[in-house]
Scaffold this motif. Sequence first.
Motif, PDB file in Angstrom:
ATOM      1  N   VAL A 101      -0.937   2.201  -2.677  1.00 45.20           N
ATOM      2  CA  VAL A 101      -1.478   2.346  -1.328  1.00 45.20           C
ATOM      3  C   VAL A 101      -2.167   1.050  -0.946  1.00 45.20           C
ATOM      4  O   VAL A 101      -2.881   0.448  -1.756  1.00 45.20           O
ATOM      5  CB  VAL A 101      -2.486   3.518  -1.247  1.00 45.20           C
ATOM      6  N   SER A 102      -1.951   0.608   0.280  1.00 44.30           N
ATOM      7  CA  SER A 102      -2.603  -0.595   0.789  1.00 44.30           C
ATOM      8  C   SER A 102      -3.143  -0.309   2.185  1.00 44.30           C
ATOM      9  O   SER A 102      -2.871   0.736   2.779  1.00 44.30           O
ATOM     10  CB  SER A 102      -1.624  -1.771   0.822  1.00 44.30           C
ATOM     11  N   ALA A 103      -3.907  -1.251   2.687  1.00 41.93           N
ATOM     12  CA  ALA A 103      -4.508  -1.101   4.016  1.00 41.93           C
ATOM     13  C   ALA A 103      -3.673  -1.826   5.061  1.00 41.93           C
ATOM     14  O   ALA A 103      -3.271  -2.973   4.859  1.00 41.93           O
ATOM     15  CB  ALA A 103      -5.925  -1.642   4.005  1.00 41.93           C
ATOM     16  N   GLU A 104      -3.406  -1.140   6.145  1.00 47.49           N
ATOM     17  CA  GLU A 104      -2.803  -1.753   7.327  1.00 47.49           C
ATOM     18  C   GLU A 104      -3.775  -1.527   8.472  1.00 47.49           C
ATOM     19  O   GLU A 104      -3.774  -0.479   9.108  1.00 47.49           O
ATOM     20  CB  GLU A 104      -1.438  -1.134   7.633  1.00 47.49           C
ATOM     21  N   GLY A 105      -4.614  -2.534   8.679  1.00 50.55           N
ATOM     22  CA  GLY A 105      -5.721  -2.337   9.596  1.00 50.55           C
ATOM     23  C   GLY A 105      -6.700  -1.363   8.957  1.00 50.55           C
ATOM     24  O   GLY A 105      -7.115  -1.533   7.811  1.00 50.55           O
ATOM     25  N   ALA A 107      -5.823   1.832   8.622  1.00 48.49           N
ATOM     26  CA  ALA A 107      -4.994   2.940   8.149  1.00 48.49           C
ATOM     27  C   ALA A 107      -4.507   2.679   6.725  1.00 48.49           C
ATOM     28  O   ALA A 107      -4.430   1.542   6.261  1.00 48.49           O
ATOM     29  CB  ALA A 107      -3.801   3.132   9.075  1.00 48.49           C
ATOM     30  N   ALA A 108      -4.185   3.766   6.025  1.00 43.77           N
ATOM     31  CA  ALA A 108      -3.630   3.678   4.679  1.00 43.77           C
ATOM     32  C   ALA A 108      -2.115   3.759   4.751  1.00 43.77           C
ATOM     33  O   ALA A 108      -1.559   4.576   5.482  1.00 43.77           O
ATOM     34  CB  ALA A 108      -4.170   4.812   3.810  1.00 43.77           C
ATOM     35  N   ALA A 109      -1.439   2.886   3.998  1.00 42.29           N
ATOM     36  CA  ALA A 109       0.023   2.855   4.007  1.00 42.29           C
ATOM     37  C   ALA A 109       0.540   2.853   2.579  1.00 42.29           C
ATOM     38  O   ALA A 109      -0.023   2.209   1.691  1.00 42.29           O
ATOM     39  CB  ALA A 109       0.514   1.619   4.749  1.00 42.29           C
ATOM     40  N   LEU A 110       1.623   3.583   2.349  1.00 45.12           N
ATOM     41  CA  LEU A 110       2.272   3.582   1.047  1.00 45.12           C
ATOM     42  C   LEU A 110       3.076   2.305   0.878  1.00 45.12           C
ATOM     43  O   LEU A 110       3.721   1.828   1.810  1.00 45.12           O
ATOM     44  CB  LEU A 110       3.188   4.798   0.911  1.00 45.12           C
ATOM     45  N   THR A 111       3.058   1.742  -0.314  1.00 45.21           N
ATOM     46  CA  THR A 111       3.772   0.502  -0.602  1.00 45.21           C
ATOM     47  C   THR A 111       5.216   0.795  -1.014  1.00 45.21           C
ATOM     48  O   THR A 111       5.610   1.943  -1.210  1.00 45.21           O
ATOM     49  CB  THR A 111       3.079  -0.251  -1.741  1.00 45.21           C
ATOM     50  N   LYS A 112       5.985  -0.264  -1.177  1.00 44.61           N
ATOM     51  CA  LYS A 112       7.370  -0.117  -1.645  1.00 44.61           C
ATOM     52  C   LYS A 112       7.400   0.495  -3.036  1.00 44.61           C
ATOM     53  O   LYS A 112       8.296   1.293  -3.359  1.00 44.61           O
ATOM     54  CB  LYS A 112       8.064  -1.477  -1.652  1.00 44.61           C
ATOM     55  N   PHE A 113       6.430   0.153  -3.878  1.00 45.51           N
ATOM     56  CA  PHE A 113       6.378   0.733  -5.214  1.00 45.51           C
ATOM     57  C   PHE A 113       6.202   2.248  -5.128  1.00 45.51           C
ATOM     58  O   PHE A 113       6.814   3.003  -5.887  1.00 45.51           O
ATOM     59  CB  PHE A 113       5.221   0.115  -6.009  1.00 45.51           C
ATOM     60  N   ALA A 114       5.395   2.704  -4.186  1.00 37.87           N
ATOM     61  CA  ALA A 114       5.184   4.144  -4.016  1.00 37.87           C
ATOM     62  C   ALA A 114       6.415   4.825  -3.433  1.00 37.87           C
ATOM     63  O   ALA A 114       6.830   5.895  -3.893  1.00 37.87           O
ATOM     64  CB  ALA A 114       3.970   4.395  -3.123  1.00 37.87           C
ATOM     65  N   LEU A 115       7.013   4.211  -2.421  1.00 39.89           N
ATOM     66  CA  LEU A 115       8.098   4.858  -1.683  1.00 39.89           C
ATOM     67  C   LEU A 115       9.439   4.809  -2.408  1.00 39.89           C
ATOM     68  O   LEU A 115      10.272   5.707  -2.233  1.00 39.89           O
ATOM     69  CB  LEU A 115       8.237   4.206  -0.306  1.00 39.89           C
ATOM     70  N   GLU A 116       9.654   3.770  -3.207  1.00 37.53           N
ATOM     71  CA  GLU A 116      10.970   3.600  -3.832  1.00 37.53           C
ATOM     72  C   GLU A 116      10.906   3.419  -5.346  1.00 37.53           C
ATOM     73  O   GLU A 116      11.609   4.107  -6.090  1.00 37.53           O
ATOM     74  CB  GLU A 116      11.695   2.395  -3.211  1.00 37.53           C
ATOM     75  N   ASP A 117      10.057   2.485  -5.786  1.00 39.87           N
ATOM     76  CA  ASP A 117      10.140   2.028  -7.172  1.00 39.87           C
ATOM     77  C   ASP A 117       9.581   3.018  -8.186  1.00 39.87           C
ATOM     78  O   ASP A 117      10.019   3.035  -9.343  1.00 39.87           O
ATOM     79  CB  ASP A 117       9.436   0.679  -7.320  1.00 39.87           C
ATOM     80  N   LEU A 118       8.608   3.848  -7.794  1.00 38.56           N
ATOM     81  CA  LEU A 118       8.069   4.816  -8.743  1.00 38.56           C
ATOM     82  C   LEU A 118       9.134   5.852  -9.107  1.00 38.56           C
ATOM     83  O   LEU A 118       9.329   6.173 -10.286  1.00 38.56           O
ATOM     84  CB  LEU A 118       6.833   5.497  -8.167  1.00 38.56           C
TER      85      LEU A 118
END
Length: 265
Positions: A101-105, A107-118
């Motif tokens: 999870v990272s910050a976009e402004g 808001a909290a956003a899921l990273t590529k590692f969360a969405l695909e790589d895990l």
Amino acid sequence: MPLGTLGLLVGPGGVGKSLVALDLCLAVAIGTREKLGRAVSQRPLGGWVRTTGASVFLTLEDDRAEIHRRTVSLDPEGHRHGAPCYVIPAVDLPEFDPALVSAEGRAAALTKFALEDLDRLLGDVARQAGYPVRLLVLDPAGDFINADENDATFVKVLMRHLRAAASRHRCTIILLGHVAKTIDAEGPSMRGNGAWVANSRFTYSLWRTAPSEAAELQPQARCPSGNTGLGKPDEGKPCRRAGRRQAHLHARSQYRSVTRSDQPA
């Protein structure tokens, strides 16, 4: 620790969280080599590992040499050889970004590692091992958030995503975390926002005993020759205490005493 759920193992630094979690990973994986239906004892936390399969320990704190030393200490007889226990020391992978999870402004956003790589990681391990992944340990929890771990906005997004992954893969996920400075009567809790505990299915705590309590528990902690599950027995080492702090299921609130040895096997 129900299969396919998300939980926490918390305690102060140096109390043995990583050792307990690594021992649990070994028990899950070594169980695949036992006779079908035979449960494997998991001594430090009590009870039995009744579901076995592949296990993955993703650590952001310990390097390969430290993991090897700890693994040999936990399993001096070498039962782990050929068992599907996969330990990933991310500190030896400088280009790997473990943030989920990272910050976009704000808001909290899921990273590529969360969405695909895990998902890809768990799938690749299952194919390589020939067994489904039944346990994933992430150590330490706060380092998988590239934002303020005290902010419930980011913690909730991480926990919600990991709960879904645990259910989807029928894999128990355990986050290791440090404790809050204040310890209540039920034992230590997760440092940071209360959303960590509130969004987990179970939470176990490890903490150091007071000198008077350690003296009382020491006879109980001594084991016959063999290992204690936390390395070789060493009566000169300080006593640790473990307890189930929270579980949203029927479970006994039991406390166990263990000793930790940092000596190489």
